[in-house]
Design a protein around this motif. Structure first.
Motif, PDB file in Angstrom:
ATOM      1  N   ARG A   1      -5.715  40.611  18.308  1.00 56.12           N
ATOM      2  CA  ARG A   1      -6.777  40.666  19.070  1.00 56.12           C
ATOM      3  C   ARG A   1      -7.268  39.007  19.326  1.00 56.12           C
ATOM      4  NH1 ARG A   1     -11.184  45.108  18.738  1.00 56.12           N
ATOM      5  NH2 ARG A   1     -10.458  44.759  16.422  1.00 56.12           N
ATOM      6  N   ALA A   2      -7.232  38.263  18.096  1.00 56.76           N
ATOM      7  CA  ALA A   2      -7.648  36.894  17.852  1.00 56.76           C
ATOM      8  C   ALA A   2      -7.023  36.192  18.902  1.00 56.76           C
ATOM      9  CB  ALA A   2      -7.918  36.434  16.648  1.00 56.76           C
TER      10      ALA A   2
ATOM     11  N   GLY B   1      -9.294  32.070  22.234  1.00 58.48           N
ATOM     12  CA  GLY B   1      -8.427  32.552  20.984  1.00 58.48           C
ATOM     13  C   GLY B   1      -7.537  31.639  20.418  1.00 58.48           C
ATOM     14  N   LEU B   2      -6.774  32.144  19.276  1.00 57.90           N
ATOM     15  CA  LEU B   2      -5.901  31.339  18.677  1.00 57.90           C
ATOM     16  C   LEU B   2      -4.638  30.984  19.646  1.00 57.90           C
ATOM     17  CD1 LEU B   2      -5.450  33.296  15.421  1.00 57.90           C
ATOM     18  CD2 LEU B   2      -6.285  31.297  15.695  1.00 57.90           C
ATOM     19  N   ASP B   3      -4.073  29.578  20.038  1.00 59.26           N
ATOM     20  CA  ASP B   3      -3.029  29.494  20.786  1.00 59.26           C
ATOM     21  C   ASP B   3      -1.866  29.110  20.166  1.00 59.26           C
ATOM     22  OD1 ASP B   3      -3.941  27.267  19.657  1.00 59.26           O
ATOM     23  OD2 ASP B   3      -4.717  26.235  21.450  1.00 59.26           O
ATOM     24  N   ASN B   4      -1.714  29.096  18.789  1.00 62.27           N
ATOM     25  CA  ASN B   4      -0.467  29.283  17.938  1.00 62.27           C
ATOM     26  C   ASN B   4      -0.708  30.382  16.824  1.00 62.27           C
ATOM     27  OD1 ASN B   4       1.583  28.657  16.144  1.00 62.27           O
ATOM     28  ND2 ASN B   4       0.303  26.860  15.028  1.00 62.27           N
TER      29      ASN B   4
ATOM     30  N   SER C   1       2.288  31.234  15.107  1.00 66.60           N
ATOM     31  CA  SER C   1       3.484  31.293  14.451  1.00 66.60           C
ATOM     32  C   SER C   1       3.459  31.350  13.111  1.00 66.60           C
ATOM     33  CB  SER C   1       4.217  29.968  14.809  1.00 66.60           C
ATOM     34  OG  SER C   1       3.303  28.624  14.564  1.00 66.60           O
ATOM     35  N   PHE C   2       2.270  31.344  12.291  1.00 70.72           N
ATOM     36  CA  PHE C   2       2.037  31.406  10.904  1.00 70.72           C
ATOM     37  C   PHE C   2       2.027  33.033  10.719  1.00 70.72           C
ATOM     38  CE2 PHE C   2      -1.988  30.688  12.938  1.00 70.72           C
ATOM     39  CZ  PHE C   2      -2.808  31.891  12.595  1.00 70.72           C
ATOM     40  N   ILE C   3       1.819  33.836  11.799  1.00 76.04           N
ATOM     41  CA  ILE C   3       1.921  35.101  11.254  1.00 76.04           C
ATOM     42  C   ILE C   3       3.345  35.601  11.408  1.00 76.04           C
ATOM     43  CG2 ILE C   3       0.940  37.705  12.151  1.00 76.04           C
ATOM     44  CD1 ILE C   3      -1.406  36.012  13.727  1.00 76.04           C
ATOM     45  N   HIS C   4       3.677  36.589  10.173  1.00 73.74           N
ATOM     46  CA  HIS C   4       4.881  36.914  10.319  1.00 73.74           C
ATOM     47  C   HIS C   4       4.755  38.451  10.327  1.00 73.74           C
ATOM     48  CE1 HIS C   4       7.123  33.265  10.223  1.00 73.74           C
ATOM     49  NE2 HIS C   4       5.902  32.908   9.598  1.00 73.74           N
ATOM     50  N   GLU C   5       4.938  39.265  11.408  1.00 73.26           N
ATOM     51  CA  GLU C   5       4.776  40.764  11.459  1.00 73.26           C
ATOM     52  C   GLU C   5       6.007  41.239  11.627  1.00 73.26           C
ATOM     53  OE1 GLU C   5       1.441  41.798  13.853  1.00 73.26           O
ATOM     54  OE2 GLU C   5      -0.082  41.542  12.322  1.00 73.26           O
TER      55      GLU C   5
END
Lengths: 445, 150
Positions: B60-61, B67-70, B72-76
């Motif tokens: 959602r963020a 909200g967050l425009d990057n 790439s640090f989330i690895h789901e």
């Protein structure tokens, strides 16, 4: 003290009455928020000139270009720096440093928010930290409310610590000629007490019940903060310029460098570094994008407000008000300083603190003679800064940063309602003012 | 030439009570980009499509305003995304449908309608003027077929 101009108001109306009514109307309209505040202040400024209270030249004299320059310069620097992703990096890095423990994350985000708010502006800080907060709390499957609540407090308390942290400090610093170090040595110590002190009730109300399952904490631990940095070159340039600007703020005063010069020089340098490798077409696009990041609404609001308050000042009304305040406090410096802090705090909780401080500055300047000189007035300036900055914590409308956070909470489906927020925040704000009063009394009075 | 001439007068529609899981399966099976949500009285309520599904599986963020425009640090993993969809699959489509989709009246000029289609990149509902009644839908395929057969 500003020179007094001969006013010739239209239709032979008493200038004091005209300026006073216009000023009150401006305030009322700003409070009701029925119209954009920049439109209100600019219209009022025009009416101050068209009505004959001020000439155009006099109106320009009332505009504090040092404040405007400092605000604009910092907006440009932050506008460029934010594109590097460094703020998200800091937030994620800090969350992982505490092994994604919910209370630990709250403490770390509070520290990051407070420090960034002290060095940058509060609104930018929460604009960048709140989305990461929502991402983390979503991943942990816990409520974002305590985090956002704590960040509001951290941003306002952190902003109190320095000259550039909050607009009231910028205005006071510029009007009185106070340096970055003056704020750092006089206000930062109390903020170092207030941040941990505020965390105690937050822990008792929410913190001790914050829990997250290990599998959700693992999700946060899997974030790779280094990937939050989108442009390493820009990051290096930005950090270099921010460091230079901070050195400029701390040492510049001795070399008669005004804060606006330092901030604008930093902005210019960062623009040069950022655009140097680009061709002219790309430069035009980048510069245009950067200048779009500048909050023109805020700047025009300031310009209008400076003119309106200056118009009021030239009529002598603020001098009369200053004498009235002194009579009320019996001319006692301690009583006056403490009273100004509490009135500023309560007023800033319900009214925008920028117009309030803009009005209070000339009012306090009119007290110089009574208290025996500029040096003797210092406790009152610190009172005003503490009251107006910390007072912003009292309600959701107390500071722009609060509304930004509330907007994020609303969009995340976890709204921060006005009354429940105030029920918790107002007593906490009063506690911070009480502690600040003790600090002020023990240190200066 | 007007919008009415190129619209599909009998478009497939979702009901506001349809569950997200049902709608998602239907959209995937038939490879629709988006479908109108229409109540029992034939009143148009909004659009539900693949973009809604993407919105439901993303953090959602990241999708909220400012909200967050990057990210790439989330690895789901795909399973993580499915988990997020599962949390809302029993909710009605109305919680996610787009309500701010531009609509046109049946007598809207053809070129203006095509320009809207080009700009919005989504099927356009054709509405009865001054009412909420859905008269038809205009999709890329309707336009393409009509132009090629002209």
């Amino acid at each position: 003290m500003h020179p007094v101009h001969e006013a010739q108001v239209i239709f032979g109306i008493d200038p004091t009455l005209y300026a006073g009514v216009l000023f009150v109307l401006t305030y009322v309209l700003i409070i009701t928020e029925r119209m954009n505040r920049a439109i209100i202040s600019l219209s009022a400024a025009c009416l101050m000139i068209l009505g004959g209270v001020l000439t155009q030249q006099a109106a320009f004299e009332g505009v504090d270009f040092n404040t405007l320059g400092l605000l604009t310069g910092m907006m440009v620097i932050v506008g460029i720096t934010r594109n590097s992703g460094v703020f998200q990096y800091l937030a994620i890095w800090s969350a992982k440093k505490v092994n994604a423990d919910p209370w630990g994350i709250l403490v770390m985000l509070v520290v990051v928010t407070a420090v960034l708010s002290a060095l940058l502006d509060n609104v930018t800080t929460v604009l960048l930290i709140a989305p990461v907060t929502l991402l983390i709390t979503d991943a942990l499957k816990i409520s974002a409310y305590p985090y956002l609540f704590a960040e509001i407090f951290a941003s306002n308390i952190g902003g109190t610590a320095t000259l550039i942290g909050d607009p009231p400090n910028i205005m006071i610093g510029s009007a009185v000629g106070l340096s970055f170090n003056d704020f750092l040595f006089n206000l930062a110590p109390i903020t170092l007490v207030l941040v941990p002190l505020t965390m105690i009730p937050i822990y008792l109300i929410w913190g001790r019940r914050l829990e997250a399952a290990p599998k959700y904490r693992e999700k946060v631990m899997a974030y790779q903060e280094q990937h939050a940095i989108t442009d390493t070159r820009l990051l290096k340039q930005s950090l270099f310029v921010i460091a230079l600007v901070l050195v400029g703020f701390t040492l510049g005063h001795e070399y008669h460098l005004q804060p606006a010069t330092v901030a604008m020089s930093g902005a210019a340098l960062l623009l040069v570094l950022n655009n140097f490798p680009l061709n002219s077409e790309e430069q035009s696009k980048t510069v245009h994008k950067t200048f779009c990041e500048v909050e023109w609404t805020t700047l025009f609001f300031f310009i209008g407000l400076f003119i309106v308050v200056y118009g009021l000042e030239t009529t002598g009304l603020l001098k009369m008000l200053a004498h009235w305040v002194i009579e009320l406090t019996g001319g006692d410096l301690a009583v006056t300083a403490i009273a100004i802090m509490w009135v500023s705090a309560v007023a800033s909780a319900v009214v925008d603190n920028i117009p309030f401080v803009a009005t209070m500055i000339p009012l306090i300047e009119n007290m110089t003679e009574t208290f025996g000189g500029t040096e003797q007035l210092m406790p009152i300036w610190w009172s005003l800064a503490l009251g107006s900055c910390l007072g912003g914590n009292g309600s959701l409308v107390g500071a722009s940063a609060n509304l930004i956070v509330a907007g994020f909470a609303e969009r995340a489906g976890q709204p921060i309602r006005f009354l429940p927020f105030m029920l918790a925040a107002f007593p906490l704000m009063l506690m911070s003012i009480l502690v600040s009063s003790v600090y002020l009394y023990l240190r200066y009075l | 030439m007007t919008a009415a001439l190129i619209m599909d007068p009998n478009p497939t529609a979702l009901k506001p009570t349809d569950l997200i899981s049902t709608a998602a399966r239907y959209i995937m099976e038939h490879r629709y980009r988006s479908l109108p949500v229409v109540d029992e009285e034939g009143c148009y309520m909004g659009m539900f499509g693949v973009n809604c599904l993407l919105r439901l599986v993303l953090p959602r963020a990241a999708i909220m305003e400012h909200g967050l425009d990057n990210v790439s640090f989330i690895h789901e993993t795909l399973a993580d995304l499915h988990d997020r969809l599962r949390e809302v699959e029993d909710e009605p489509v109305t919680i996610c449908m787009h309500v701010e989709v531009e609509t046109v009246p049946p007598d809207n000029p053809l070129v203006d309608t095509l320009l809207l289609l080009y700009r919005t990149k989504t099927s356009i509902p054709v509405m009865e003027p001054d009412t909420c009644k859905l008269l038809g839908m205009i999709s890329y395929w309707d336009v393409g077929q009509n132009i090629l057969s002209a």
